[in-house]
Every structure is written in C-alpha cells, then in structure tokens.
Design an enzyme around this catalytic site. Structure first.
Site, PDB file in Angstrom:
ATOM      1  N   HIS A   1       6.261  -1.579   1.075  1.00  0.00           N
ATOM      2  CA  HIS A   1       5.994  -1.405   2.510  1.00  0.00           C
ATOM      3  C   HIS A   1       7.257  -1.560   3.364  1.00  0.00           C
ATOM      4  O   HIS A   1       8.175  -2.296   3.013  1.00  0.00           O
ATOM      5  CB  HIS A   1       4.979  -2.484   2.915  1.00  0.00           C
TER       6      HIS A   1
ATOM      7  N   HIS B   1      -3.536  -4.719   0.259  1.00  0.00           N
ATOM      8  CA  HIS B   1      -4.657  -3.803  -0.012  1.00  0.00           C
ATOM      9  C   HIS B   1      -5.486  -4.174  -1.242  1.00  0.00           C
ATOM     10  O   HIS B   1      -6.432  -3.471  -1.568  1.00  0.00           O
ATOM     11  CB  HIS B   1      -4.141  -2.365  -0.147  1.00  0.00           C
TER      12      HIS B   1
END
Ligand code: PLP
Length: 380
Positions: A129, A200
């Site tokens: 990320h 996630h």
C-alpha cells in the site's frame, strides 16, 4: 507562482482523479445525484457499517461521553473505553498489546518512522500500500522492494539482522494473499522482523475473522508487528498496531502521529468495540461473502478480461488501458453498478482495472445484476 498546479497532463493521460459527492452509502448500495446504485466499490465486506449493534454503541457513547476525545492520548485523551478496546482486540488476536491510531495510513507511517533509522534495511513487497511505500521512501533506512510474493527474490536481497520485512495479508488492488509461511521462514532464518498490514484480511479471513495469519496457520508470534484497520470489514474507521508490550510502549514514546494527534472519539471507539465483539461471531456473514465471491467468479469466467486469482472480496478485472477503464466504469455506472476504476500510480502502468468489491450485504440478485451488466458492457 512557485508551484505548478496544472492537471492537464494527468487529464490527457486518463489519470486525473475527481472527487464524487455521494449522498449516502452502505456496503450494498449508494445514492448520488438523486440516483441509486449497487455499490461494488467499497470495503464494507461484512455490511457492518450499517449494523444496529454498532449504531447503538456509538449513540450511547455520544450521550455518555460526548463526541470528542478532548486531547491526544498521552495528555488526557486515553479513556477507559480506549483501554477496553485495546484489551479485547489483543485477546481476540492473541497479541500482547496494541495501540490505536486514527487511520491505517498514519499507523503505517508511525511504525516505520519510529523504528527504522539510518543503517537499517526495509524490504517491501512491490505491491504494498501507498502508506507503506511512502513511509519507506521518507525513512532514512535503505528500502528494497521485492517482486510480488516472490520469496526467492526476497531471500536473495535479505541481509541478516538488519531490519524489517513488510507485506500485506490481502493485497488491496489484487485481492490475493501474501505468502506468510514463506515470509515467516525468510524472517526467521535471517533474524529480521516481520510486519503484516492486514487491512483487508482482518475480520474476513481465518478463525473468528482473526485474519490472514490465522487463515494460513502462521503463529502470531512469528510476526513482530501486526497492523489492522477498522475501516474495512469492521465497518468504522481507525487502525491499530499490535505486538509485544515492549514494542507498544516504545511506540507510545516514539510514534509521532500517535503522540501528537487527538485520540479517537468515544462514539467511534464504542462502535469499533461493538464491531470487534460482533466480528468474532460473524461466520454467517463470512460464508455469505464467500458464496458471493464464487458466484461472481463463475459469472464472469467467459469475459475477455483477465480476472486475477483472488479468493477474497476484492475481484479486479484487468483492462490495461486507462481511458478504456474509465469508459467501462462510466458504462457500468449508467447501468446502476458503481465499481472502482483504478489507474496508475495506484497500480502498475498498463494494469488499469475495474476493482470490484463484494460484501456479505450483497444479495444473490445484486451479484447476478452486476454479472449481467458486465456481460453487456464488455462484449467478447
Ligand atoms: C486502506 C488501507 C490502509 C489505510 O488504512 P486507513 O485506515 O483507511 O487509513 C493501509 N493499508 C492497506 C493495505 C489498506 O488497504
């Protein structure tokens, strides 16, 4: 003017982003410009953003404690409700201690900045990320990226006892999982630390939704730093870092975005606490999400686009060209399905994609409708 604020180049390349105004959004639906859509662009994987248990908890906390934390944690902002959340989180995930952040972005930045100095090394999966990549780029430590999930490439670069390996539980733009058995082995053999960003995976994967490590049967002790967020499957917002008591105390002293930032508001904290309690018993929602994922993958199998090998709620369809991706997303929107059009620099060049996310809040008919619209919009 000292700054070049022109966006015309980005626009010509199909890379300009614009900010949509949404009237109302849930895991299943959204409304914008007076029109309703099915929402396939969010991260509310279990539908918790609308759960009555969370709403009631937030309302009660607002009445009892007010809406603001009043101060940063080390001053007078750290209240009993924060402590309760920390301890229940730690119990759920088998962590010695945790500390809370107002966002996953700031949690990732804080850890990397607080821990790594000149002379340290940082190894990151290429698809990590933006918050991790940016923290690494700004850090005085030396950063090396390794090819996505390529343990041989990592082992070839690694130096003994020199720093931190960071990867993700579930990759946010691809939906596949990190190889945590492999990562734990490389880290153990090279005596480096390991950090997981499980934004996630938390709530969705593993026993009681404990996340990717539980899903893959990797003991929590093999990973020195766990980062998780409350803004995805838990349906609220905020994040935590978990690890040894020593690490967490170190961060109380050195994590600047913790020390110098107002603590989480009580209603938000109460909603997260309710989510932590609910998520451990949410096997029905997790099963439902799995069914929707299988239904979707079977439904789009014949389309002329690469569907990444993802078994999670994140189901990207690779289009490639940026303009085409935008056109397709607009077409889907016309037909009442809102999906993300993800372009560089969020994903590598040439891999622009429709990022389709599913939720337990979606019905069978919702997914059927999306599949039908995709077949009409993406002729073979
Ligand atoms: C969303 C996300 C973050 C940031 O979390 P926020 O709480 O939304 O700031 C960090 N890492 C990954 C992998 C994410 O998907």
């Amino acid at each position: 003017m000292p700054f070049n604020l022109s966006l015309s180049e980005r626009e010509a390349a199909g890379l300009k982003r614009s900010l949509p105004v949404i009237d109302r959004v849930s895991g299943r639906q959204l409304w914008a410009n007076g029109k309703g859509y099915l929402n396939f662009a969010g991260n509310d994987y279990l539908g918790f953003s609308q759960a009555p248990q969370l709403r009631v908890a937030a309302e009660a906390a607002a009445r009892e404690f007010g809406v603001g934390a009043v101060a940063s944690p080390l001053v007078v902002g750290h209240q009993a409700i924060h402590r309760t959340l920390e301890s229940e989180l730690a119990d759920w995930l088998g962590l010695e201690a945790v500390l809370l952040f107002s966002s996953g972005f700031s949690a990732n930045q804080a850890v990397i900045k607080a821990l790594l100095g000149k002379g340290h090394w940082l190894w990151q999966d290429r698809l990590n990320h933006a918050s991790l990549q940016e923290a690494g780029a700004l850090s005085p430590a030396r950063m090396q990226r390794f090819a996505h999930n390529d343990m041989a490439a990592l082992a070839a670069k690694i130096k003994p006892e020199a720093g931190l390996i960071v990867s993700e539980g579930v990759f946010s733009m691809d939906g596949d999982q990190g190889d945590w058995q492999g990562l734990a082995q490389v880290a153990e053999q090279s005596r480096n630390w390991l950090m997981i960003d499980d934004a996630h995976g938390l709530g969705v994967l593993g026993k009681q939704g404990k996340g990717t490590l539980s899903e893959q049967g990797v003991a929590a002790e093999k990973v020195q730093i766990t980062m998780g967020t409350f803004g995805k499957a838990l349906g609220v917002s905020g994040a935590f870092i978990g690890g040894s008591r020593e690490l967490i105390e170190y961060l109380h002293n050195h994590a600047r975005s913790y020390v110098y930032s107002t603590h989480l508001p009580p209603p938000q904290t109460a909603a997260i606490l309710a989510a932590v309690r609910l998520v451990q018993k949410a096997d029905d929602q997790r099963d439902q999400l799995c069914e929707r994922v299988q239904q979707f993958r079977q439904g789009v199998a014949g389309l002329p686009f690469e569907l990444l090998p993802s078994a999670t709620a994140i189901q990207p369809l690779i289009v490639g060209d940026e303009h085409r991706t935008l056109r397709l997303a607009a077409q889907l929107r016309e037909s009442g399905c809102w999906v993300g059009a993800i372009r560089p620099p969020t994903v590598p060049k040439g891999s622009a994609r429709l990022r389709i996310t599913l939720s337990a809040a979606h019905t069978r008919e919702d997914v059927q409708r999306l599949v039908g619209v995709l077949h009409r919009s993406l002729p073979r």
